[in-house]
Design a protein around this motif. Structure first.
Motif, PDB file in Angstrom:
ATOM      1  N   LEU B 135      55.141  68.358  31.387  1.00 46.24           N
ATOM      2  CA  LEU B 135      56.307  67.462  32.848  1.00 46.24           C
ATOM      3  C   LEU B 135      57.688  68.743  32.922  1.00 46.24           C
ATOM      4  N   PHE B 136      58.215  68.789  31.846  1.00 49.10           N
ATOM      5  CA  PHE B 136      58.854  69.437  31.493  1.00 49.10           C
ATOM      6  C   PHE B 136      59.041  71.132  31.935  1.00 49.10           C
ATOM      7  N   GLU B 137      58.776  71.687  31.524  1.00 52.06           N
ATOM      8  CA  GLU B 137      58.414  73.326  31.946  1.00 52.06           C
ATOM      9  C   GLU B 137      58.016  73.460  33.577  1.00 52.06           C
ATOM     10  N   ILE B 138      56.712  72.778  33.495  1.00 50.99           N
ATOM     11  CA  ILE B 138      56.681  73.277  34.886  1.00 50.99           C
ATOM     12  C   ILE B 138      57.138  72.533  36.083  1.00 50.99           C
ATOM     13  N   GLU B 139      56.418  70.727  35.599  1.00 48.45           N
ATOM     14  CA  GLU B 139      57.105  70.352  36.758  1.00 48.45           C
ATOM     15  C   GLU B 139      58.395  70.410  36.586  1.00 48.45           C
ATOM     16  N   GLY B 140      59.245  70.733  35.692  1.00 52.00           N
ATOM     17  CA  GLY B 140      60.965  70.759  36.012  1.00 52.00           C
ATOM     18  C   GLY B 140      61.369  69.409  35.232  1.00 52.00           C
ATOM     19  N   LEU B 141      61.127  67.940  35.150  1.00 50.82           N
ATOM     20  CA  LEU B 141      61.706  66.943  34.701  1.00 50.82           C
ATOM     21  C   LEU B 141      62.519  67.136  33.397  1.00 50.82           C
ATOM     22  N   THR B 142      63.828  66.763  34.127  1.00 48.34           N
ATOM     23  CA  THR B 142      64.328  66.645  32.545  1.00 48.34           C
ATOM     24  C   THR B 142      63.510  65.987  31.202  1.00 48.34           C
ATOM     25  N   MET B 143      64.154  66.404  29.892  1.00 47.25           N
ATOM     26  CA  MET B 143      63.859  65.645  28.902  1.00 47.25           C
ATOM     27  C   MET B 143      63.581  63.990  28.538  1.00 47.25           C
ATOM     28  N   SER B 144      64.781  62.934  29.390  1.00 46.69           N
ATOM     29  CA  SER B 144      64.801  61.871  29.316  1.00 46.69           C
ATOM     30  C   SER B 144      63.669  61.304  30.400  1.00 46.69           C
ATOM     31  N   GLU B 145      63.580  62.045  31.848  1.00 50.28           N
ATOM     32  CA  GLU B 145      62.475  61.825  32.030  1.00 50.28           C
ATOM     33  C   GLU B 145      60.909  62.332  31.646  1.00 50.28           C
ATOM     34  N   THR B 146      60.968  63.069  31.106  1.00 52.95           N
ATOM     35  CA  THR B 146      60.038  63.310  30.669  1.00 52.95           C
ATOM     36  C   THR B 146      59.010  62.331  29.912  1.00 52.95           C
ATOM     37  N   ALA B 147      60.321  61.821  28.651  1.00 52.23           N
ATOM     38  CA  ALA B 147      59.801  61.113  27.768  1.00 52.23           C
ATOM     39  C   ALA B 147      59.394  59.891  28.382  1.00 52.23           C
ATOM     40  N   GLU B 148      59.804  59.053  29.602  1.00 52.12           N
ATOM     41  CA  GLU B 148      59.637  58.360  30.302  1.00 52.12           C
ATOM     42  C   GLU B 148      58.612  58.280  31.496  1.00 52.12           C
ATOM     43  N   ALA B 149      57.785  59.272  31.285  1.00 45.17           N
ATOM     44  CA  ALA B 149      56.821  59.168  31.946  1.00 45.17           C
ATOM     45  C   ALA B 149      55.736  59.092  30.595  1.00 45.17           C
ATOM     46  N   THR B 150      55.785  59.784  29.633  1.00 47.22           N
ATOM     47  CA  THR B 150      54.661  60.282  28.753  1.00 47.22           C
ATOM     48  C   THR B 150      55.194  58.630  27.966  1.00 47.22           C
ATOM     49  N   GLY B 151      55.735  58.303  28.038  1.00 41.84           N
ATOM     50  CA  GLY B 151      56.030  56.495  27.195  1.00 41.84           C
ATOM     51  C   GLY B 151      56.312  56.651  25.657  1.00 41.84           C
ATOM     52  N   CYS B 152      56.935  57.398  24.996  1.00 46.21           N
ATOM     53  CA  CYS B 152      57.822  58.070  23.920  1.00 46.21           C
ATOM     54  C   CYS B 152      59.019  58.368  24.255  1.00 46.21           C
ATOM     55  N   PRO B 153      59.582  58.165  22.463  1.00 46.46           N
ATOM     56  CA  PRO B 153      60.865  57.704  22.224  1.00 46.46           C
ATOM     57  C   PRO B 153      61.118  59.415  23.096  1.00 46.46           C
ATOM     58  N   LEU B 154      62.646  59.721  23.042  1.00 48.48           N
ATOM     59  CA  LEU B 154      63.229  60.801  23.356  1.00 48.48           C
ATOM     60  C   LEU B 154      63.295  62.220  22.498  1.00 48.48           C
ATOM     61  N   GLN B 155      63.379  61.674  21.047  1.00 49.87           N
ATOM     62  CA  GLN B 155      63.283  62.869  19.981  1.00 49.87           C
ATOM     63  C   GLN B 155      61.799  62.964  19.687  1.00 49.87           C
ATOM     64  N   THR B 156      60.683  62.320  20.317  1.00 56.48           N
ATOM     65  CA  THR B 156      59.371  62.586  20.266  1.00 56.48           C
ATOM     66  C   THR B 156      59.021  63.260  20.509  1.00 56.48           C
ATOM     67  N   ALA B 157      59.585  63.366  21.383  1.00 59.10           N
ATOM     68  CA  ALA B 157      59.702  64.157  23.376  1.00 59.10           C
ATOM     69  C   ALA B 157      59.769  65.512  23.024  1.00 59.10           C
ATOM     70  N   TYR B 158      60.854  65.603  22.574  1.00 59.85           N
ATOM     71  CA  TYR B 158      61.968  66.763  22.086  1.00 59.85           C
ATOM     72  C   TYR B 158      60.544  67.129  20.380  1.00 59.85           C
ATOM     73  N   ALA B 159      60.107  67.006  20.470  1.00 59.64           N
ATOM     74  CA  ALA B 159      59.078  67.497  18.376  1.00 59.64           C
ATOM     75  C   ALA B 159      57.854  67.823  19.692  1.00 59.64           C
ATOM     76  N   ARG B 160      57.501  67.405  20.795  1.00 65.60           N
ATOM     77  CA  ARG B 160      55.812  67.497  20.680  1.00 65.60           C
ATOM     78  C   ARG B 160      56.248  69.140  22.095  1.00 65.60           C
ATOM     79  N   LEU B 161      57.818  68.939  22.614  1.00 64.47           N
ATOM     80  CA  LEU B 161      57.815  70.069  23.510  1.00 64.47           C
ATOM     81  C   LEU B 161      58.033  71.823  22.482  1.00 64.47           C
ATOM     82  N   TYR B 162      58.939  71.064  21.682  1.00 61.15           N
ATOM     83  CA  TYR B 162      58.770  72.374  20.484  1.00 61.15           C
ATOM     84  C   TYR B 162      57.438  73.383  19.882  1.00 61.15           C
TER      85      TYR B 162
END
Lengths: 197, 177
Positions: B135-162
């Motif tokens: 969602l972040f790297e290919i679809e170009g969503l922001t991290m907050s949008e990515t977190a919302e779309a995947t249903g996880c907290p923003l910090q969790t989304a960052y951890a998953r991304l890295y």
């Protein structure tokens, strides 16, 4: 958004190159057309089914209520010659909506079809001198269900007489006191004729 | 959630769009999203239909936010359901995604090869990391949008991304050598 990390898509890494390669990897116009057609068909299907179901239920309700009213009036006036049979004809007429008839009867044609389809059953079946016809009437939904089953049996009598006979026997078990028994017997006779070698 | 940073236009202030518009703007990208979220090429169109049936049914309930993120959220759920059903059906699992994507007429063989390698590497990721990365790297969503779309907290989304980035870089480095 400013707190977002730099996107690898913009970098020179192997992963960045792979991500750039994904950007043109979208659905083709043909595929999009197919998806849209599928969505349109599936989105329209439930609505159409609901409309047809509602219509058939309304027809059933109208016929059953009308038949019940006629029976009630006949009983309340205590006229033995008044045809109690109206109720017996009704369910058979509404049943086409429940069975997959090759040539289903449109709702608007229901009254006309009733006059031509089962007239004899009524005249011979019900004793004219029955004093309290209303009390002996089966529940409307039972009559409707039996009518639907018999209609299906009648539809199958030539193509699958064994199945038609089975449906008739099912009606005999489930609706032992039904006024549709002459119709059942007629279908059973026809089915046996087709089953005969 | 802010305006989408992806490929579609501005949507701020929010105006409830018509289905036709959502479909025309998102259909092509929904196919890509599903593909990289693990839907086999042979099933992408079917799952895309499911996604847009949900869009069609629920569009009237939408009260705001990014349409793209909302549609991608539906993609994530549909792809997740697909992956679960695929695990239940071993015969489908036999068709690996890295052999599924042919080079299109607008594409060259080298890009197709790179994408196959990426798909193979993505398929080795845990689903939650894969979802965030795609969602972040290919679809170009922001991290907050990515977190919302995947249903996880923003910090969790960052951890998953890295975590996903690290694993994918390692996998592609190994694949290219």
């Amino acid at each position: 958004m400013s707190e977002d990390p730099p996107r690898l898509l913009d970098g020179d890494s192997e992963l960045g190159r792979a991500l750039r390669a994904t950007q043109g990897d979208v659905l083709s116009p043909d595929a999009i057309t197919r998806v849209k057609a599928g969505v349109s068909a599936k989105a329209a299907a439930p609505a159409a089914a609901t409309s047809a179901s509602m219509l058939s239920k309304l027809v059933v309700l109208a016929v059953v209520v009308g038949a019940g009213t006629a029976v009630y009036l006949a009983a309340s006036k205590d006229e033995p010659t008044r045809p109690v049979s109206v109720a017996t004809t009704a369910p058979i007429l509404v049943a086409p909506s429940a069975a997959p008839e090759p040539t289903p009867i449109p709702a608007a044609d229901q009254p006309a079809a009733s006059a031509t389809q089962v007239p004899a059953v009524v005249a011979t079946d019900v004793p004219r001198s029955r004093p309290k016809p209303v009390a002996s009437q089966p529940p409307a939904d039972a009559v409707t269900r039996e009518g639907a089953i018999l209609l299906e049996a009648r539809r199958l009598v030539e193509t699958d007489p064994a199945r038609a006979l089975m449906l008739v026997k099912q009606c005999e078990r489930d609706f032992p006191n039904s006024q549709l028994s002459p119709e059942r017997e007629r279908i059973a006779t026809q089915a046996k004729q087709h089953l005969a070698p | 959630m802010g305006a989408p940073s992806g490929h579609d236009g501005e949507r701020d202030p929010f105006r409830k769009p018509e289905f036709e518009r959502v479909f025309s703007e998102e259909a092509a990208y929904v196919g890509r999203t599903l593909r990289y979220l693990g839907v086999h090429e042979a099933h992408v169109e079917d799952v895309a239909q499911e996604v847009f049936l949900v869009v069609h049914r629920r569009l009237s309930e939408l009260t705001g936010g990014s349409i793209r993120a909302w549609v991608r959220q539906i993609c994530v759920h549909s792809a997740s359901n697909y992956r679960r059903s695929k695990k239940r059906r071993p015969e489908d699992a036999a068709a690996e995604p890295d052999s599924a994507i042919p080079a299109s007429q607008h594409d060259d063989a080298e890009n197709a090869q790179v994408r196959r390698r990426l798909l193979a590497a993505l398929s080795a990721l845990p689903d939650d990391q894969r979802d965030v990365f795609v969602l972040f790297e290919i679809e170009g969503l922001t991290m907050s949008e990515t977190a919302e779309a995947t249903g996880c907290p923003l910090q969790t989304a960052y951890a998953r991304l890295y975590s996903a980035r690290s694993k994918l870089q390692e996998a592609l480095k190994g694949a290219s050598q």
